[in-house]
Write a protein that holds these residues in place. Structure first.
Motif, mmCIF file in Angstrom:
data_model
loop_
_atom_site.group_PDB
_atom_site.id
_atom_site.type_symbol
_atom_site.label_atom_id
_atom_site.label_comp_id
_atom_site.label_asym_id
_atom_site.label_seq_id
_atom_site.Cartn_x
_atom_site.Cartn_y
_atom_site.Cartn_z
ATOM 1 N N TRP A 1 0.835 -1.209 0.000
ATOM 2 C CA TRP A 1 0.000 0.000 0.000
ATOM 3 C C TRP A 1 0.863 1.250 0.000
ATOM 4 C CZ3 TRP A 1 -2.074 2.665 4.865
ATOM 5 C CH2 TRP A 1 -3.011 3.657 4.533
ATOM 6 N N GLY A 2 0.514 2.219 -0.876
ATOM 7 C CA GLY A 2 1.255 3.474 -0.959
ATOM 8 C C GLY A 2 1.123 4.348 0.265
ATOM 9 N N GLY A 3 0.161 4.054 1.136
ATOM 10 C CA GLY A 3 0.018 4.827 2.366
ATOM 11 C C GLY A 3 1.110 4.548 3.366
ATOM 12 N N LEU A 4 1.914 3.539 3.101
ATOM 13 C CA LEU A 4 3.022 3.194 3.998
ATOM 14 C C LEU A 4 4.357 3.717 3.496
ATOM 15 C CD1 LEU A 4 2.072 -0.526 4.879
ATOM 16 C CD2 LEU A 4 1.651 1.549 6.234
ATOM 17 N N TRP A 5 4.359 4.433 2.378
ATOM 18 C CA TRP A 5 5.608 4.993 1.868
ATOM 19 C C TRP A 5 6.139 6.051 2.828
ATOM 20 C CZ3 TRP A 5 3.894 6.241 -3.866
ATOM 21 C CH2 TRP A 5 3.678 5.030 -4.548
ATOM 22 N N SER A 6 7.440 6.203 2.843
ATOM 23 C CA SER A 6 8.042 7.318 3.591
ATOM 24 C C SER A 6 7.997 8.556 2.690
ATOM 25 C CB SER A 6 9.495 7.000 3.970
ATOM 26 O OG SER A 6 10.269 6.763 2.804
ATOM 27 N N GLY A 7 7.864 9.716 3.280
ATOM 28 C CA GLY A 7 7.762 10.935 2.467
ATOM 29 C C GLY A 7 6.357 11.066 1.912
ATOM 30 N N ASP A 8 6.220 11.081 0.582
ATOM 31 C CA ASP A 8 4.896 11.162 -0.042
ATOM 32 C C ASP A 8 4.054 9.933 0.322
ATOM 33 O OD1 ASP A 8 6.027 13.368 -1.198
ATOM 34 O OD2 ASP A 8 5.972 12.600 -3.259
ATOM 35 N N LYS A 9 2.747 10.152 0.419
ATOM 36 C CA LYS A 9 1.820 9.056 0.713
ATOM 37 C C LYS A 9 0.804 8.948 -0.429
ATOM 38 C CE LYS A 9 3.400 8.635 5.003
ATOM 39 N NZ LYS A 9 4.173 7.453 5.470
ATOM 40 N N ASP A 10 0.682 7.762 -0.976
ATOM 41 C CA ASP A 10 -0.292 7.532 -2.039
ATOM 42 C C ASP A 10 -1.371 6.596 -1.492
ATOM 43 O OD1 ASP A 10 -1.599 7.488 -4.412
ATOM 44 O OD2 ASP A 10 0.058 6.698 -5.614
ATOM 45 N N TYR A 11 -2.348 7.191 -0.807
ATOM 46 C CA TYR A 11 -3.338 6.398 -0.072
ATOM 47 C C TYR A 11 -4.249 5.568 -0.968
ATOM 48 C CZ TYR A 11 -1.995 9.219 3.985
ATOM 49 O OH TYR A 11 -1.290 9.824 5.008
ATOM 50 N N GLN A 12 -4.374 5.941 -2.224
ATOM 51 C CA GLN A 12 -5.235 5.216 -3.156
ATOM 52 C C GLN A 12 -4.549 4.005 -3.786
ATOM 53 O OE1 GLN A 12 -5.078 7.774 -7.137
ATOM 54 N NE2 GLN A 12 -4.693 9.007 -5.297
ATOM 55 N N HIS A 13 -3.232 3.934 -3.689
ATOM 56 C CA HIS A 13 -2.403 3.075 -4.536
ATOM 57 C C HIS A 13 -2.042 1.731 -3.880
ATOM 58 C CE1 HIS A 13 0.726 2.484 -7.681
ATOM 59 N NE2 HIS A 13 1.469 1.998 -6.704
ATOM 60 N N PHE A 14 -2.296 0.668 -4.638
ATOM 61 C CA PHE A 14 -1.826 -0.671 -4.266
ATOM 62 C C PHE A 14 -1.111 -1.261 -5.461
ATOM 63 C CE2 PHE A 14 -5.408 0.056 -1.448
ATOM 64 C CZ PHE A 14 -4.965 -0.456 -0.224
ATOM 65 N N SER A 15 0.000 -1.960 -5.191
ATOM 66 C CA SER A 15 0.747 -2.551 -6.297
ATOM 67 C C SER A 15 1.330 -3.902 -5.890
ATOM 68 C CB SER A 15 1.880 -1.615 -6.743
ATOM 69 O OG SER A 15 2.804 -1.415 -5.704
ATOM 70 N N GLU A 16 1.629 -4.689 -6.912
ATOM 71 C CA GLU A 16 2.120 -6.047 -6.677
ATOM 72 C C GLU A 16 3.473 -6.065 -5.982
ATOM 73 O OE1 GLU A 16 4.269 -9.764 -7.679
ATOM 74 O OE2 GLU A 16 4.682 -7.733 -8.457
ATOM 75 N N ASN A 17 4.317 -5.063 -6.270
ATOM 76 C CA ASN A 17 5.643 -5.020 -5.644
ATOM 77 C C ASN A 17 5.745 -3.947 -4.548
ATOM 78 O OD1 ASN A 17 5.777 -2.624 -7.061
ATOM 79 N ND2 ASN A 17 7.375 -3.281 -8.493
ATOM 80 N N GLY A 18 4.643 -3.271 -4.251
ATOM 81 C CA GLY A 18 4.641 -2.269 -3.183
ATOM 82 C C GLY A 18 5.130 -0.902 -3.604
ATOM 83 N N ARG A 19 5.517 -0.746 -4.867
ATOM 84 C CA ARG A 19 6.014 0.557 -5.343
ATOM 85 C C ARG A 19 4.959 1.311 -6.139
ATOM 86 N NH1 ARG A 19 10.567 -2.763 -6.566
ATOM 87 N NH2 ARG A 19 10.071 -2.666 -8.785
#
Length: 254
Positions: free
Chosen positions: A236-254
């Motif tokens: 989930w992009g909501g777990l990224w450091s810095g910018d947060k992409d709360y809508q985003h899910f990806s197979e590799n987490g990026r």
């Protein structure tokens, strides 16, 4: 003076005696003076009442409810993706699939949407959205980004949940995971892309920037939506450091 014997009086007396002897049965005389008994009239039995028909039992009420989750997968062609795919994309159209599936709307009803993804992840995507439907997690709409002529911004403004789009990652010259069909954006209005400074590009999402946030369609850390994607290995992009992409899910987490 002694009375004379009268034959007619004798007949009348005999008639009276006959009535008594017959127990009340009526007797008639013939013209010849002989007696003829009439049969007693037996009253006809009263007709028995016709039983009323039994009422037909009312049918049991049919329980109706939302339809079960369903999903179908089909191949796509270049004609299906006139805006989201072009020559030079990192995948061929033959590697992509269109999933038509059920989702739960903000109106509390079941709807049917379409999502384009890489063929290698269709089973995982169906598994996740089956769970979201079971949770009654509301989704605004679900259309291929071609409905917005490939514009990611227009799709976000429409709060559209989408998958494949051959474009660069936000703020980068590298391909986005969406360009491979390996990422999905869910309810981008309720789950915006938030820069490290707390800003975002879409004014209709201003009320959804901070987390945690308890509102319909919102995704929070560790909730059922995040866990559903995590169950198939997606990040989930909501777990990224810095910018947060709360809508985003990806197979590799990026």
């Amino acid at each position: 003076m002694p009375s004379r014997w009268n034959p007619r009086s004798a007949v009348a007396a005999a008639a009276v005696l006959g009535l008594t002897a017959c127990g009340g049965t009526s007797v008639a005389t013939s013209t010849s003076g002989a007696f003829q008994a009439e049969a007693a009239v037996t009253p006809a039995p009263s007709p028995s009442a016709t039983p009323a028909p039994e009422p037909t039992p009312a049918p049991s009420p049919t329980r109706t409810g939302p339809p079960k989750f369903s999903a179908t997968v089909r191949e796509v062609t270049k004609a299906d993706l006139p805006y989201s795919w072009h020559s030079g994309c990192p995948v061929l159209t033959s590697q992509l699939r269109e999933i038509t599936m059920t989702y739960w709307g903000f109106d509390g009803k079941a709807h049917t949407g379409k999502l384009v993804t890489n063929q290698s992840v269709t089973k995982d995507v169906i598994s996740v959205f089956s769970k979201l439907y079971g949770y009654r997690f509301p989704i605004r709409r679900m259309q291929p980004v071609d409905a917005y002529k490939g514009s990611d911004d227009d799709s976000i403004d429409a709060d559209n949940t989408s998958g494949f789009n051959c474009r660069s990652a936000t703020g980068s010259n590298s391909w986005s995971e969406h360009a491979y069909g390996m990422a999905i954006d869910v309810n981008p209005r309720e789950n915006p892309y938030v820069y490290a400074d707390g800003s975002n590009q879409h004014r209709n999402a201003d009320a959804f920037v901070r987390r945690p946030l308890k509102k319909p369609g919102v995704i929070n850390a560790g909730d059922r939506v995040v866990r559903a994607f995590a169950s198939v290995g997606w990040g989930w992009g909501g777990l990224w450091s810095g910018d947060k992409d709360y809508q985003h899910f990806s197979e590799n987490g990026r």
